[in-house]
Each structure stands twice: as C-alpha cells, then as structure tokens.
Motif scaffolding. Structure first.
Motif, PDB file in Angstrom:
ATOM      1  N   LYS A   1      -2.487  -6.038  -8.230  1.00  0.00           N
ATOM      2  CA  LYS A   1      -2.146  -6.294  -9.629  1.00  0.00           C
ATOM      3  C   LYS A   1      -1.480  -7.663  -9.786  1.00  0.00           C
ATOM      4  N   LEU A   2      -0.559  -8.002  -8.893  1.00  0.00           N
ATOM      5  CA  LEU A   2       0.098  -9.304  -8.967  1.00  0.00           C
ATOM      6  C   LEU A   2      -0.917 -10.433  -8.857  1.00  0.00           C
ATOM      7  N   GLU A   3      -1.863 -10.287  -7.937  1.00  0.00           N
ATOM      8  CA  GLU A   3      -2.907 -11.295  -7.743  1.00  0.00           C
ATOM      9  C   GLU A   3      -3.777 -11.422  -8.994  1.00  0.00           C
TER      10      GLU A   3
ATOM     11  N   ILE B   1       4.209 -12.086  -4.597  1.00  0.00           N
ATOM     12  CA  ILE B   1       2.937 -11.994  -3.877  1.00  0.00           C
ATOM     13  C   ILE B   1       3.157 -12.231  -2.390  1.00  0.00           C
ATOM     14  N   GLU B   2       3.880 -13.285  -2.060  1.00  0.00           N
ATOM     15  CA  GLU B   2       4.143 -13.583  -0.646  1.00  0.00           C
ATOM     16  C   GLU B   2       4.959 -12.465   0.016  1.00  0.00           C
ATOM     17  N   ASP B   3       5.949 -11.945  -0.697  1.00  0.00           N
ATOM     18  CA  ASP B   3       6.751 -10.842  -0.157  1.00  0.00           C
ATOM     19  C   ASP B   3       5.879  -9.619   0.126  1.00  0.00           C
ATOM     20  N   HIS B   4       4.999  -9.276  -0.817  1.00  0.00           N
ATOM     21  CA  HIS B   4       4.118  -8.114  -0.619  1.00  0.00           C
ATOM     22  C   HIS B   4       3.156  -8.345   0.538  1.00  0.00           C
TER      23      HIS B   4
ATOM     24  N   GLN C   1      -5.980  -4.893   3.858  1.00  0.00           N
ATOM     25  CA  GLN C   1      -6.661  -6.113   4.301  1.00  0.00           C
ATOM     26  C   GLN C   1      -7.397  -6.761   3.126  1.00  0.00           C
ATOM     27  N   LYS C   2      -7.992  -5.944   2.273  1.00  0.00           N
ATOM     28  CA  LYS C   2      -8.672  -6.480   1.084  1.00  0.00           C
ATOM     29  C   LYS C   2      -7.658  -7.173   0.178  1.00  0.00           C
ATOM     30  N   ALA C   3      -6.507  -6.532  -0.036  1.00  0.00           N
ATOM     31  CA  ALA C   3      -5.469  -7.127  -0.886  1.00  0.00           C
ATOM     32  C   ALA C   3      -4.944  -8.423  -0.285  1.00  0.00           C
ATOM     33  N   LEU C   4      -4.774  -8.437   1.028  1.00  0.00           N
ATOM     34  CA  LEU C   4      -4.284  -9.651   1.694  1.00  0.00           C
ATOM     35  C   LEU C   4      -5.276 -10.802   1.576  1.00  0.00           C
ATOM     36  N   GLY C   5      -6.552 -10.477   1.428  1.00  0.00           N
ATOM     37  CA  GLY C   5      -7.579 -11.512   1.333  1.00  0.00           C
ATOM     38  C   GLY C   5      -7.864 -11.997  -0.077  1.00  0.00           C
ATOM     39  N   MET C   6      -7.188 -11.414  -1.071  1.00  0.00           N
ATOM     40  CA  MET C   6      -7.428 -11.834  -2.457  1.00  0.00           C
ATOM     41  C   MET C   6      -6.871 -13.231  -2.662  1.00  0.00           C
ATOM     42  N   ASP C   7      -7.584 -14.052  -3.418  1.00  0.00           N
ATOM     43  CA  ASP C   7      -7.133 -15.406  -3.723  1.00  0.00           C
ATOM     44  C   ASP C   7      -6.322 -15.407  -5.013  1.00  0.00           C
ATOM     45  N   THR C   8      -5.302 -16.274  -5.029  1.00  0.00           N
ATOM     46  CA  THR C   8      -4.509 -16.406  -6.259  1.00  0.00           C
ATOM     47  C   THR C   8      -4.782 -17.735  -6.891  1.00  0.00           C
TER      48      THR C   8
END
Length: 166
Positions: free
Chosen positions: A32-34, A53-56, A159-166
């Motif tokens: 959601k943040l992304e 985002i970085e903390d999550h 892993q999918k969430a970590l790969g999302m671009d902001t």
C-alpha cells in the motif's frame, strides 16, 4: 532475562504463527505504501513515506531470515492467484482489525445503548471474518492448516513487495 542460552534448532509453532501474521501485515502495508507514494505531493510527507517504505523493507528482510527455522511437516503444492489473494487478505485484515477495535471500544463504553451498538457490530464483524476466511480457504488463498504453504506464501508475497518500485 535469558533462561536458556541454547539456541533452538527451530521456532516454536506459536511464534511461527505470530511471525506469519507480522510478515503478512508488513507485506500488505508495504504494498500500500508503494502504491500511494507516487500520489504524494508534499515533500515532508514523501520523506515520511520513504522512511516507512524503507523500514518495512528492512523489517521484511530481517523477518524472512527466520523462515528457514519454522517447523515443517508434509509438503503440498497449491497454485495461487496473487492479485485476488492480496485483495482477499486485505479484506480479512480489515475484518480482524474491526474485531479488535470493537472489542477494545466495548471495554471503554459506559453508555448502554452505545455498548449495544458496538456488540451488534462486533458480532457482524466476526461473522464477516468467518465468511472471508472460508472464502480464502476454499479458494486456496489461505492454507491455514498447511504451515509449509502458509509460510511459502508469506515469503513469495514479501519478496514481491520488496521488488515493487517506488
């Protein structure tokens, strides 16, 4: 206080389930943040979102390291449609949060008619939670009785969430 300095070979079942809940929540929040970040115009709020985002992301990376220590038993495979499972998971999370909020509010309520309204709405939230859970379980989105699959899904979604671009 540490009672036993020995490190266990695996996590306990109860802490593994708590780990699952936290990873699922952190993953959903990160997504959601992304998604929201590009819409924010205020620079100070952008900085706060960037930090969140970085903390999550850091939290997920740290927590995923515990997954190899999760207790395991028989393996099963189950296909998942990530998009629908994400939306269903969000709905389930909303129901859980509603239940918790109503339960807490009831303990603070002095006015009988307000308490009655909260109790009625709590019961509705409990019923809705059951319906959402049953749907997710039937669709294979929430393999609640298969810890291996539950944890594998957490890892895949994180892993999918970590790969999302902001």
């Amino acid at each position: 206080m540490v009672l036993n300095d020995e490190r266990p070979a695996h996590l306990a079942w109860h802490e593994t389930l708590e780990l699952h809940e936290i990873v699922a929540m952190q993953t959903s929040t990160l997504m959601k943040l992304e998604m929201f970040y590009p819409e924010i115009e205020d620079s100070m709020l952008q900085q706060l979102y960037r930090q969140a985002i970085e903390d999550h992301k850091n939290n997920l990376v740290e927590l995923l390291r515990f997954y190899p220590k999760a207790p395991r038993h028989e393996k099963k495979t189950m296909g998942m449609m990530v998009e629908d499972s994400f939306f269903a998971g969000e709905l389930l999370s909303c129901a859980k949060n509603s239940i918790k909020a109503y339960a807490a509010a009831i303990t603070e309520t002095a006015t009988p008619s307000l308490r009655e309204a909260f109790v009625k709405q709590l019961n509705q939230a409990i019923t809705m939670h059951a319906k959402i859970f049953n749907y997710m379980h039937q669709q294979g989105y929430y393999p609640a009785y298969d810890l291996n699959q539950l944890l594998a899904n957490d890892m895949k979604n994180a892993q999918k969430a970590l790969g999302m671009d902001t």
